[in-house]
Design an enzyme around this catalytic site. Structure first.
Site, PDB file in Angstrom:
ATOM      1  N   SER A   1      31.723  40.473  41.500  1.00 19.16           N
ATOM      2  CA  SER A   1      33.032  40.170  40.833  1.00 19.16           C
ATOM      3  C   SER A   1      33.375  38.836  41.708  1.00 19.16           C
ATOM      4  CB  SER A   1      34.097  41.215  41.108  1.00 19.16           C
ATOM      5  OG  SER A   1      35.133  40.669  40.555  1.00 19.16           O
TER       6      SER A   1
ATOM      7  N   HIS B   1      44.069  30.897  48.178  1.00 17.42           N
ATOM      8  CA  HIS B   1      45.000  29.390  48.221  1.00 17.42           C
ATOM      9  C   HIS B   1      45.508  29.669  49.731  1.00 17.42           C
ATOM     10  CE1 HIS B   1      44.320  29.578  44.031  1.00 17.42           C
ATOM     11  NE2 HIS B   1      44.557  31.114  43.861  1.00 17.42           N
TER      12      HIS B   1
ATOM     13  N   CYS C   1      32.551  45.461  42.677  1.00 17.41           N
ATOM     14  CA  CYS C   1      32.263  46.101  41.828  1.00 17.41           C
ATOM     15  C   CYS C   1      31.205  47.020  42.506  1.00 17.41           C
ATOM     16  CB  CYS C   1      31.892  45.866  40.371  1.00 17.41           C
ATOM     17  SG  CYS C   1      33.231  45.091  39.452  1.00 17.41           S
TER      18      CYS C   1
END
Length: 126
Positions: free
Chosen positions: A63, A68, A83
């Site tokens: 995944s 940020h 996953c």
């Protein structure tokens, strides 16, 4: 409980300004976090903003990891979604330690549990 994945959303506060503003440091930290969790790194993309801040993503076979950063607030918004058998907390912990976060708030969300079932209210006329 079987899921298709685990998603850790991590709010990091009190992080080191210089680390949050150093794109190369953040990129290396995220790649190392992915590898430490046992993930296979596929793609890496990071961007440095002016006057400060970094956003980026490490795409893994399992995944992704994203950031940020807001150096002026000592804050970073982190997502680690995995996953399979990988534990996203391994990568999230590594990142929090590398950024010297004073405060950390985590939410872990199981993904792929199936559609949310909402029962319709039934009213009776009296």
């Amino acid at each position: 409980m079987e899921t298709m994945g685990r998603h850790v959303i991590s709010e990091l506060w009190g992080c080191d300004f210089d680390k949050l503003n150093d794109m190369d440091f953040i990129e290396k930290t995220f790649v190392n976090a992915a590898l430490k969790s046992g993930a296979e790194v596929r793609e890496v993309a990071f961007h440095k903003f002016a006057p400060q801040g970094v956003s980026g993503v490490v795409i893994i076979s399992e995944s992704h990891l994203t950031i940020h950063s807001f150096p002026e607030h000592g804050y970073a918004s982190i997502d680690v979604y995995t996953c399979g058998d990988l534990d996203p907390n391994v990568a999230a912990d590594y990142i929090a330690e590398a950024l010297h976060a004073d405060t950390r708030e985590n939410i872990e969300i199981p993904r792929g549990m199936g559609p949310v079932q909402i029962k319709q209210a039934q009213a009776k006329v009296l």
